[in-house]
Motif scaffolding. Structure first.
Motif, PDB file in Angstrom:
ATOM      1  N   LEU A  84     -35.664  22.049   4.691  1.00  0.00           N
ATOM      2  CA  LEU A  84     -34.245  22.252   4.409  1.00  0.00           C
ATOM      3  C   LEU A  84     -33.697  21.341   3.319  1.00  0.00           C
ATOM      4  O   LEU A  84     -32.786  21.727   2.587  1.00  0.00           O
ATOM      5  CB  LEU A  84     -33.422  22.078   5.694  1.00  0.00           C
ATOM      6  N   ASP A  85     -34.240  20.131   3.192  1.00  0.00           N
ATOM      7  CA  ASP A  85     -33.669  19.216   2.212  1.00  0.00           C
ATOM      8  C   ASP A  85     -34.725  18.246   1.723  1.00  0.00           C
ATOM      9  O   ASP A  85     -35.818  18.140   2.301  1.00  0.00           O
ATOM     10  CB  ASP A  85     -32.488  18.448   2.819  1.00  0.00           C
ATOM     11  N   ALA A  88     -33.417  30.671  -0.286  1.00  0.00           N
ATOM     12  CA  ALA A  88     -33.250  29.482  -1.132  1.00  0.00           C
ATOM     13  C   ALA A  88     -31.877  29.437  -1.785  1.00  0.00           C
ATOM     14  O   ALA A  88     -31.300  28.354  -1.964  1.00  0.00           O
ATOM     15  CB  ALA A  88     -34.337  29.449  -2.197  1.00  0.00           C
ATOM     16  N   MET A  89     -31.328  30.583  -2.153  1.00  0.00           N
ATOM     17  CA  MET A  89     -30.023  30.604  -2.807  1.00  0.00           C
ATOM     18  C   MET A  89     -28.935  29.991  -1.943  1.00  0.00           C
ATOM     19  O   MET A  89     -27.975  29.412  -2.452  1.00  0.00           O
ATOM     20  CB  MET A  89     -29.627  32.044  -3.167  1.00  0.00           C
ATOM     21  N   ASP A  90     -29.077  30.120  -0.629  1.00  0.00           N
ATOM     22  CA  ASP A  90     -28.080  29.559   0.288  1.00  0.00           C
ATOM     23  C   ASP A  90     -28.326  28.088   0.602  1.00  0.00           C
ATOM     24  O   ASP A  90     -27.425  27.404   1.082  1.00  0.00           O
ATOM     25  CB  ASP A  90     -28.070  30.355   1.596  1.00  0.00           C
ATOM     26  N   LEU A  91     -29.538  27.614   0.350  1.00  0.00           N
ATOM     27  CA  LEU A  91     -29.886  26.237   0.689  1.00  0.00           C
ATOM     28  C   LEU A  91     -29.758  25.274  -0.490  1.00  0.00           C
ATOM     29  O   LEU A  91     -29.487  24.091  -0.305  1.00  0.00           O
ATOM     30  CB  LEU A  91     -31.325  26.175   1.219  1.00  0.00           C
ATOM     31  N   LEU A 101     -31.416  21.754 -17.098  1.00  0.00           N
ATOM     32  CA  LEU A 101     -31.626  20.394 -16.614  1.00  0.00           C
ATOM     33  C   LEU A 101     -31.160  20.288 -15.174  1.00  0.00           C
ATOM     34  O   LEU A 101     -30.058  20.722 -14.831  1.00  0.00           O
ATOM     35  CB  LEU A 101     -30.838  19.403 -17.486  1.00  0.00           C
ATOM     36  N   GLY A 102     -32.002  19.698 -14.319  1.00  0.00           N
ATOM     37  CA  GLY A 102     -31.604  19.497 -12.936  1.00  0.00           C
ATOM     38  C   GLY A 102     -32.785  19.079 -12.078  1.00  0.00           C
ATOM     39  O   GLY A 102     -33.885  18.837 -12.573  1.00  0.00           O
ATOM     40  N   ALA A 103     -32.536  18.989 -10.785  1.00  0.00           N
ATOM     41  CA  ALA A 103     -33.573  18.629  -9.820  1.00  0.00           C
ATOM     42  C   ALA A 103     -34.258  19.892  -9.314  1.00  0.00           C
ATOM     43  O   ALA A 103     -33.600  20.878  -8.982  1.00  0.00           O
ATOM     44  CB  ALA A 103     -32.964  17.863  -8.649  1.00  0.00           C
ATOM     45  N   ALA A 104     -35.579  19.853  -9.251  1.00  0.00           N
ATOM     46  CA  ALA A 104     -36.348  21.036  -8.855  1.00  0.00           C
ATOM     47  C   ALA A 104     -36.188  21.336  -7.367  1.00  0.00           C
ATOM     48  O   ALA A 104     -36.463  20.495  -6.514  1.00  0.00           O
ATOM     49  CB  ALA A 104     -37.819  20.838  -9.184  1.00  0.00           C
ATOM     50  N   PHE A 105     -35.737  22.542  -7.069  1.00  0.00           N
ATOM     51  CA  PHE A 105     -35.696  23.101  -5.723  1.00  0.00           C
ATOM     52  C   PHE A 105     -36.791  24.159  -5.703  1.00  0.00           C
ATOM     53  O   PHE A 105     -36.643  25.210  -6.314  1.00  0.00           O
ATOM     54  CB  PHE A 105     -34.320  23.705  -5.444  1.00  0.00           C
ATOM     55  N   LEU A 142     -38.089  37.449  -0.572  1.00  0.00           N
ATOM     56  CA  LEU A 142     -37.426  37.056   0.675  1.00  0.00           C
ATOM     57  C   LEU A 142     -37.037  35.583   0.658  1.00  0.00           C
ATOM     58  O   LEU A 142     -35.888  35.225   0.961  1.00  0.00           O
ATOM     59  CB  LEU A 142     -38.339  37.344   1.875  1.00  0.00           C
ATOM     60  N   MET A 143     -37.968  34.707   0.289  1.00  0.00           N
ATOM     61  CA  MET A 143     -37.684  33.273   0.333  1.00  0.00           C
ATOM     62  C   MET A 143     -36.694  32.844  -0.755  1.00  0.00           C
ATOM     63  O   MET A 143     -35.984  31.855  -0.586  1.00  0.00           O
ATOM     64  CB  MET A 143     -38.977  32.463   0.224  1.00  0.00           C
ATOM     65  N   PHE A 144     -36.619  33.574  -1.839  1.00  0.00           N
ATOM     66  CA  PHE A 144     -35.599  33.256  -2.837  1.00  0.00           C
ATOM     67  C   PHE A 144     -34.212  33.574  -2.299  1.00  0.00           C
ATOM     68  O   PHE A 144     -33.253  32.839  -2.537  1.00  0.00           O
ATOM     69  CB  PHE A 144     -35.869  34.017  -4.141  1.00  0.00           C
ATOM     70  N   HIS A 145     -34.092  34.670  -1.544  1.00  0.00           N
ATOM     71  CA  HIS A 145     -32.799  34.960  -0.918  1.00  0.00           C
ATOM     72  C   HIS A 145     -32.349  33.798  -0.029  1.00  0.00           C
ATOM     73  O   HIS A 145     -31.186  33.398  -0.046  1.00  0.00           O
ATOM     74  CB  HIS A 145     -32.893  36.248  -0.091  1.00  0.00           C
TER      75      HIS A 145
END
Length: 227
Positions: free
Chosen positions: A9-10, A72-75, A53-57, A67-70
């Protein structure tokens, strides 16, 4: 490596100030300071706005499945870059305009997928960084499995959650946070050196490179006055 079914989750993100330190540094200069082998494969290109530029999720999906990208968008959190290992397959798109727009309004910094997208014209017009390997109208499956925030492979490079993602029109690379300060120092030195070279070119019309003739002599190059 097989795709599992796991969601973390984080994770710990680098300080925002550290990430922003890379804002004005080109990927080319960074790559020069990382052995000239740090960039992802050249097939992964910007589909619109290039600066990213940013932190990799991190997300790992089976080829042609989102499915997992859906999930991931909320997390993902504002400032994250969602980095998706889709196996390099370009036969089915992993997302299109609707999903990219949702990420944008949530404050996600951008999306990179080692796979395909669709709605390419609309995404290019969004002023939102998206990188992909290809474009196809064929839509994705939504069956899973997949992984979120695990170590993944992306464009031939290993990516950990929280790595600093830096991309521009030349390409993309990932910086481990514990190596960031040393890489920043080296890249800033390269930028200063290049600025001085450019200044000399403009002022004197010269580009001093004594190493060229030294190398030619070293390899035994024959030089004649005239043909």
């Amino acid at each position: 490596m097989a795709t599992g079914c796991k969601i973390v989750l984080d994770f710990e993100r680098p300080a925002r100030e550290l990430i922003e330190s890379f804002r004005e540094i080109s990927v080319a200069n960074l790559d020069d300071c990382m052995g000239r082998i740090a960039a992802v494969r050249a097939e992964i290109v910007p589909m619109g706005k290039p600066k990213l530029l940013g932190a990799a999720f991190t997300v790992k999906v089976p080829e042609g499945d989102n499915l997992m990208f859906h999930k991931a968008m909320d997390l993902a959190k504002p400032g994250d870059v969602i980095v998706i290992n889709a196996g390099g397959s370009i036969q089915r798109s992993i997302f299109g305009e609707l999903m990219a727009h949702y990420c944008k309004i949530r404050g996600i910094a951008g999306i990179a997928v080692d796979g395909s997208i669709r709605d390419a014209v609309e995404i290019a017009a969004m002023d939102f960084p998206v990188y992909a390997r290809g474009v196809t109208p064929n839509g994705p499956y939504k069956n899973g499995p997949g992984e979120i925030n695990t170590v993944i492979s992306f464009g031939g490079r290993t990516v950990h959650p929280g790595d600093i993602v830096v991309a521009d029109a030349d390409g993309m690379l990932f910086v481990r946070p514990d190596e960031a300060d040393a890489i920043l120092k080296a890249a800033n030195a390269v930028m200063e050196k290049e600025a001085n070279i450019m200044k000399t070119q403009l002022e004197n019309g010269t580009y001093l490179r004594p190493w060229v003739d030294e190398k030619l002599q070293e390899i035994g190059c024959e030089i004649v006055e005239r043909s």
